[in-house]
Design an enzyme around this catalytic site. Structure first.
Site, short mmCIF file in Angstrom:
data_model
loop_
_atom_site.label_atom_id
_atom_site.label_comp_id
_atom_site.label_asym_id
_atom_site.label_seq_id
_atom_site.Cartn_x
_atom_site.Cartn_y
_atom_site.Cartn_z
N TYR A 141 30.03 19.24 -23.93
CA TYR A 141 30.75 19.06 -22.67
C TYR A 141 29.80 18.63 -21.54
O TYR A 141 30.25 18.15 -20.50
CB TYR A 141 31.49 20.34 -22.24
CG TYR A 141 32.63 20.74 -23.17
CD1 TYR A 141 33.11 19.85 -24.12
CD2 TYR A 141 33.22 21.98 -23.07
CE1 TYR A 141 34.15 20.22 -24.97
CE2 TYR A 141 34.25 22.36 -23.92
CZ TYR A 141 34.71 21.47 -24.87
OH TYR A 141 35.73 21.84 -25.70
N LYS A 198 28.24 24.50 -37.51
CA LYS A 198 28.55 23.45 -38.50
C LYS A 198 27.20 22.97 -39.03
O LYS A 198 26.84 21.79 -38.96
CB LYS A 198 29.34 22.34 -37.80
CG LYS A 198 29.92 21.30 -38.73
CD LYS A 198 31.06 21.80 -39.59
CE LYS A 198 31.46 20.75 -40.60
NZ LYS A 198 32.36 21.25 -41.65
N ASP A 230 34.93 25.32 -39.70
CA ASP A 230 36.18 25.05 -40.42
C ASP A 230 36.61 26.28 -41.23
O ASP A 230 37.80 26.57 -41.35
CB ASP A 230 36.07 23.80 -41.31
CG ASP A 230 34.72 23.66 -41.99
OD1 ASP A 230 33.76 24.34 -41.57
OD2 ASP A 230 34.61 22.88 -42.95
N ASP A 254 35.42 27.15 -27.38
CA ASP A 254 36.63 26.75 -26.67
C ASP A 254 37.83 26.82 -27.62
O ASP A 254 38.88 27.38 -27.31
CB ASP A 254 36.41 25.32 -26.16
CG ASP A 254 37.46 24.89 -25.14
OD1 ASP A 254 38.31 25.73 -24.79
OD2 ASP A 254 37.44 23.73 -24.71
N ASP A 258 40.90 30.12 -28.05
CA ASP A 258 42.34 29.90 -27.89
C ASP A 258 43.09 30.34 -29.15
O ASP A 258 44.19 30.91 -29.08
CB ASP A 258 42.65 28.43 -27.58
CG ASP A 258 42.57 28.16 -26.08
OD1 ASP A 258 42.05 29.04 -25.36
OD2 ASP A 258 43.03 27.10 -25.63
#
Ligand code: NAD
Length: 367
Positions: A141, A198, A230, A254, A258
């Site tokens: 970001y 990852k 994943d 992020d 959620d």
């Protein structure tokens, strides 16, 4: 001399003023019994600041927030400010506060109260009680990004045309400081830490793994493991009760936070904290937005904000007060009181629909 806390309160927009005043009432009730003096100062940010000063985050708000022991935020934004210049949107205040206060770690506890288990979309949620520690100021970001024109061709002959790119980049310093927060938190909890990355693909993830594995030696009691993102999104649904502390990068955090919020069922119940260098004020806020659809109607659930105050007290080393607030919330739910968002939620119990004010009073009575 009596202990004192200076709390900067940013009510913001929509339901923000209702939920922050409810949470401050609870905080005042619990601290006054302990002989702690609580000083609160109301500050403007978001749409509230745009209406008054023409900008979402006045300098005065940053200065006063920096000068406090902790900051409580309601929520910012709403349809009234949806069409203004993007650089002036209410949500810019959140980024400004994070960078102004040097907040680099976001802590999102996900705990499903027994009384609200049926609000979870999972069939058998079990005892869910974990915290996601998300890196907040680095990664993709904030990395180098851009768009350029390319005349190159893909292997099948297609011309590339415009190319857009974002960069995931992390320094050792950035990773180590958030890992330390996560390991320290695990030590105060059930001593289990999961790094989500990852590392099978990303170089930056491999550095997270290396540094975390090194830090393990400083925390021999912490049971440490790693999961690829994943796999982590599946395991969070499959076996949510097996997690204790999860630490991850900005992007993965992020998404995971959620997903975790959904597991808990109601958005109105979830607290959060953003923290930085020890000794600087943290920012405490519920995870939901300003809920303009129910603003000013005594319908908002203040419990996420009240639980954010419990996190604030824990951050200020007032563990006893933090637990008292959490127990009072639990008792209130046990008594069957429910705001509109959790009205029909009850584990084999008759529930009573109430508003923001009534549930706040009940929490105070249950302290
Ligand atoms: P929202 O979280 O405000 O609302 C989503 C739904 O959940 C709505 O139906 C709302 O009524 C309900 N809800 C939310 N909090 C509740 C509570 N405490 N009690 C009962 N019901 C509650 O999300 P949204 O509608 O997407 O966003 C509304 C505004 O909030 C937008 O302007 C958005 O940009 C802003 N926003 C701000 C923050 C923040 O300040 N941290 C976070 C997210 C969204």
């Amino acid at each position: 001399m009596a202990k004192k806390f200076n709390i900067a309160v940013i009510p913001g927009d929509g339901i923000g003023p209702e939920i922050t005043s409810a949470a401050i009432e609870v905080l005042e009730a619990v601290t006054s019994r302990k002989g702690i003096e609580l000083f609160t100062k109301e500050l403007k940010a978001g749409g509230d600041a745009i209406d008054n000063y023409g900008i979402p985050l006045p300098q005065e708000t940053i200065y006063a927030a920096k000068d406090s022991d902790a900051v409580l935020l309601g929520a910012v934004g709403g349809p009234k400010w949806d069409n203004i210049d993007p650089s002036l949107r209410p949500e810019r205040a959140l980024l400004g506060l994070r960078s102004g206060l040097g907040l680099y770690a976001n802590l999102r506890p996900v705990k499903v109260f027994d009384e609200l288990k049926s609000a979870s979309p999972l069939k058998n949620p079990g005892q869910i009680d974990f915290v996601i520690v998300r890196e907040l100021t680095g990664g993709i970001y904030f990395g180098k990004n851009g768009v350029y024109q390319s005349g190159d061709r893909l292997p099948d002959g297609t011309v590339k045309g415009k190319v857009a790119y974002d960069t995931e980049s992390y320094s050792e310093g950035e990773i180590n400081r958030i890992l330390k927060i996560a390991f320290d938190l695990a030590m105060k909890r059930r001593k289990k830490l999961t790094l989500v990355d990852k590392a099978n693909v990303l170089v930056s993830s491999r550095m997270w793994r290396t540094l975390a594995s090194q830090m393990c030696f400083d925390y021999p009691e912490v049971e440490f493991n790693c999961l690829y993102i994943d796999n982590a999104v599946m395991q969070l649904i499959n076996r949510p009760s097996s997690f204790d502390v999860i630490v991850t990068s900005n992007l993965f955090g992020d998404i995971l936070s959620d997903e975790a919020g959904q597991i808990a069922g109601s958005i109105g119940m979830l607290p959060s904290a953003s923290i930085g260098t020890p000794g600087t004020p943290g920012l405490y806020e519920p995870v939901h937005g300003s809920a303009p659809d129910i603003a000013g109607q005594n319908k908002a659930n203040p419990l996420g904000t009240i639980l954010s105050c419990a996190m604030m007290m824990r951050g200020l080393n007032e563990e006893e007060i933090a637990s008292e607030i959490e127990n009072a919330v639990k008792k209130t739910l046990e008594s069957g009181l429910r705001t509109s968002d959790i009205t029909f939620v009850g584990e084999g119990k008759n529930t009573t629909p109430v508003g923001t004010k009534e549930i706040t009073k009940a929490v105070i009575d249950n302290l």
